[in-house]
Design an enzyme around this catalytic site. Sequence first.
Site, short mmCIF file in Angstrom:
data_model
loop_
_atom_site.label_atom_id
_atom_site.label_comp_id
_atom_site.label_asym_id
_atom_site.label_seq_id
_atom_site.Cartn_x
_atom_site.Cartn_y
_atom_site.Cartn_z
CD GLU A 116 -0.23 14.08 -13.74
OE1 GLU A 116 0.78 14.49 -13.16
OE2 GLU A 116 -1.33 13.96 -13.18
CG HIS A 173 -2.81 18.16 -10.51
ND1 HIS A 173 -3.01 18.01 -11.86
CD2 HIS A 173 -1.84 17.27 -10.19
CE1 HIS A 173 -2.20 17.07 -12.32
NE2 HIS A 173 -1.47 16.61 -11.33
CG HIS A 227 2.88 18.07 -10.14
ND1 HIS A 227 3.26 17.86 -11.44
CD2 HIS A 227 1.86 17.21 -9.92
CE1 HIS A 227 2.51 16.91 -11.97
NE2 HIS A 227 1.65 16.49 -11.06
CD GLU A 228 0.12 16.36 -6.47
OE1 GLU A 228 -1.07 16.38 -6.80
OE2 GLU A 228 0.94 15.56 -6.96
#
Lengths: 190, 308
Positions: free
Chosen positions: B221, B146, B142-143
């Site tokens: 997100e 980003h 997930h990071e």
Amino acid sequence: MGFLDALLGKRKIAGPAPDRLFALTTAYVDLQTVQGITTRGAAGIVFQQIATADFRQIVADTQELLQGTGQETGSKIEVTDDEFGYKWVIVRDDDIEDLVVSVNTVADNLGAGGYADRILAAVFAFEDGQKQRLYLIYNYKRGTWYPFAPAPGDKQRATERELQLKAQIGAGLPMEADLARWFPLWGIPI
Amino acid sequence: MARPTSFGKDTGLQTRMVMTMFLLGLVYVIFVGVLFAAGASAIFIVVLAGGLFLAQLFASDKLALRAMGAKEVTPAQAPELHAMIDRLCVQADLPKPRIAVADTPMPNAFAMGRSQKSATVCATTGIMQLLSPTELEGVMAHELTHIINRDVVIMTVASFFASIASMITQFGFFFGGGYGGGMGGGDNDDDGPSWLVVMLVSLAVYVISFMLMQALSRYREFAADRGSAVITGRPSGLASALLKISGVNERIPSQDLREAAQMQAFFIAPVGKQVANLFATHPPLEQRIARLERLETQLQGGAAPLAA
């Protein structure tokens, strides 16, 4: 992954690059005769496990297929999981060409099932004249090769040796130019 | 090829993201127009804020890491984390970011940096203890998404005019000093709008852009959750991590249904949910889990179209 994709937060996982796996078979001749680097008779392909029925079926079918053809070529097949939860299909055969073909069969079968983007890398085990363990890793996403030479000690790598190898075999194999992408694979089961 | 990729597209999310960015841009264009009409003194503020913006873009990662007490770790210091991210980077075709660890029991992780080359991902010791490797992998992916999506830059750019607007609102009293002319110059009877108008517009710009930015942040997100699922191939891993982090695992009822039914009468229906939604930077957990569940269904061949 263009600017627009980033702006829109789209994430498409990179599929496999044009296949340069077979470059190893021709490069190996040089590797063996000039550099004295020989295969340790093992290769592996590592991929993410997907918890779906058809994925498990593909892996099982592939294993069966390879064991079938292995009876003619003398290849031995193992399937193992590593500590990171990735699956390895390991081929043992002294002939480099059989290793490459078997690894390619696994990649083809996963690709035919729509799981080509799950393949991480193919790893071929070698040793040099001093019996030092060396690996050549093929990155499926980028279609490039890079050397990986683990050094004694916990998770140490012999960077100098790897750079030497790049200079020695770079002409024969499409090498990964970006050193930041020479990702190590610890605990290679071959 | 039967299935070219494991996951489909999320067109609804894309559309809403574009709409939000469009509205944000529209608000800013109007704002700049008003600033220009107000005269050169406002341009000064824009230049000043521009400087702050660049400083923010280039220094924010180091500041954030310091604020969290995070230290960069070498492969020898955190071998498992490094090895995990190595593999995710291969899978995501991403150069390896710097890796930092913050020594705090609070389970959290974040990504910093304006470009893929200068990115840092940080995990707290709390999250590494709390989560299983599969779950941690979901969070790190997930990071990494980003970073791939350049969310730090996008959110910094998106907040640029909002911060100018907030500056004008705060310092407007100071500059304007209550009399409705331009600051300095003395040409009180020019055609431009008075400082009072600029301040009111700034206030409106600030409020509207703040809400739009929160919305944009939530969409990003969702996009990162989706990216994580695509990279790891395990939507459920991230879903389970989210549940663990939020402590909802403990809230999965152990109470007998028949007992609970009696209690229902005493519950107050949740109110103001829409308002809460408008102001949150992260989407509600239930929505994130629901989307990850849909991805898992898709993956399992259920082929349920991802309704927006």
